[in-house]
Design an enzyme around this catalytic site. Structure first.
Site, short mmCIF file in Angstrom:
data_model
loop_
_atom_site.label_atom_id
_atom_site.label_comp_id
_atom_site.label_asym_id
_atom_site.label_seq_id
_atom_site.Cartn_x
_atom_site.Cartn_y
_atom_site.Cartn_z
N HIS A 217 0.84 -1.20 0.00
CA HIS A 217 0.00 0.00 0.00
C HIS A 217 0.88 1.26 0.00
O HIS A 217 0.59 2.24 -0.68
CB HIS A 217 -0.88 0.06 1.25
CG HIS A 217 -1.84 -1.08 1.40
ND1 HIS A 217 -1.70 -2.05 2.34
CD2 HIS A 217 -2.97 -1.38 0.71
CE1 HIS A 217 -2.71 -2.90 2.25
NE2 HIS A 217 -3.48 -2.53 1.26
N GLN B 107 -9.36 -7.41 -10.07
CA GLN B 107 -9.93 -6.16 -9.57
C GLN B 107 -9.49 -4.98 -10.45
O GLN B 107 -10.30 -4.14 -10.84
CB GLN B 107 -9.48 -5.95 -8.12
CG GLN B 107 -9.76 -4.58 -7.56
CD GLN B 107 -9.49 -4.51 -6.07
OE1 GLN B 107 -10.25 -5.05 -5.28
NE2 GLN B 107 -8.44 -3.83 -5.66
N SER C 107 -2.52 -8.12 3.26
CA SER C 107 -2.94 -7.97 4.66
C SER C 107 -3.27 -9.34 5.24
O SER C 107 -3.16 -9.56 6.44
CB SER C 107 -4.17 -7.06 4.75
OG SER C 107 -3.84 -5.81 4.18
O1 PAF Z 1 -8.11 -3.93 -2.86
C1 PAF Z 1 -8.75 -3.58 -1.84
O2 PAF Z 1 -8.21 -3.42 -0.76
C2 PAF Z 1 -10.26 -3.39 -1.93
O3 PAF Z 1 -10.84 -4.33 -2.77
C3 PAF Z 1 -10.66 -1.96 -2.34
C4 PAF Z 1 -10.19 -1.62 -3.73
C5 PAF Z 1 -10.09 -0.97 -1.34
C6 PAF Z 1 -12.19 -1.83 -2.32
O4 PAF Z 1 -12.71 -2.09 -1.05
#
Ligand code: PAF
Length: 282
Positions: free
Chosen positions: A37, A153, A186
């Site tokens: 992150h 995603q 995580s």
């Molecule tokens: O990748 C993530 O942590 C989640 O899927 C996101 C993009 C924050 C949406 O809740």
């Protein structure tokens, strides 16, 4: 760094920044932030005048038997990471703030979310798209940063942005790994020492498959079986899926003739981990 939990407060800050002509970079997260992150926030920092990070464990992307309640949370640590990485605003809303009363509007990209991770997590990407769409409407970023680790995603969000004309540029960021190759997640926090060691089979088998592709193998079934055998050799690990798909349509390929995504998911005990690589040199 400012920290707010109400949509109204975010909108006021954003309005102020926009009137000053500042560009806005955005990193959406579910918190429990790690170096992966941090790398997204740092890139956003380099490329924008202002950086917003959201921390929100989104209930609509968790299935009934998934880990929403026990998903790891540590907002103080998240605050620290955001601060170190140079964010300007941390937005950490409550569930009732994001989904007040009876939320009826959802964003669903149908078949793009049905295979790969979507096959064992029905409704997951509907929840992801809905919350990311909401966050885009609240924050109105110029650029939003997503990790390549969540490749499906990323592909779905890019398509959502195109189809729904969101005025945001999606920036894909490389997977960040531990020195031994484990992709940062995580969910790694759930692993025992023994499980963590076993989980390495995921990155190792993908790395070996990449070498086969580089040597010229073009039969997707051969690559899939190769990865499957490697994963099966680790008794603590159960494979969820191993797929070679087109990078845009996410449909399985047979013969590798175009850029593809090689993606896999495993269970180590109850913990589900994912990893992938893009193969673009044909
Ligand atoms: O990748 C993530 O942590 C989640 O899927 C996101 C993009 C924050 C949406 O809740």
């Amino acid at each position: 760094m400012q920290s707010v939990s109400k949509i109204k407060e975010v909108r006021e800050i954003i309005k102020d920044w926009k009137s000053g002509g500042f560009s806005i970079g955005f990193v959406a997260t579910m918190g429990y932030l790690h170096a992966g992150h941090k790398s997204l926030i740092e890139l956003a920092r380099q490329q924008n005048d202002r950086v917003v990070v959201s921390v929100f464990v989104n209930p609509t992307q968790f299935g009934p038997n998934e880990d929403f309640a026990k998903y790891p949370r540590d907002i103080e640590h998240d605050w620290q990471i955001c601060q170190e990485a140079g964010a300007d605003l941390l937005f950490a809303p409550a569930v009732t703030e994001m989904y007040p009363d009876n939320n009826l509007a959802y964003i669903d990209l149908k078949e793009l979310g049905d295979n790969l991770c979507g096959a064992s997590r029905p409704g997951h990407f509907r929840g992801v798209c809905t919350v990311v769409g909401k966050l885009f409407n609240i924050i109105t970023p110029d650029q939003a940063y997503f990790g390549q680790k969540d490749a499906q995603q990323l592909a779905i969000i890019k398509k959502m942005v195109k189809d729904l004309n969101f005025a945001v540029k999606i920036i894909a960021c490389p997977i960040v790994r531990e020195p031994d190759g484990l992709a940062l997640s995580s969910r790694n926090a759930y692993l025992s020492t023994q499980q963590r060691q076993a989980a390495l089979i995921l990155s190792q088998s993908l790395q070996a498959a990449q070498e086969l592709l580089l040597k010229g193998e073009r039969d997707a079934q051969v690559i899939r079986e190769f990865i499957s055998e490697q994963i099966a050799s680790e008794p603590l690990v159960k494979s969820d899926y191993i797929e070679l798909v087109d990078t845009l349509t996410l449909k399985p390929v047979k013969n590798i003739t175009a850029p593809i995504l090689v993606a896999a998911a495993i269970y180590v005990g109850k913990t589900r981990l994912i990893d992938n690589f893009l193969f673009e040199e044909i």
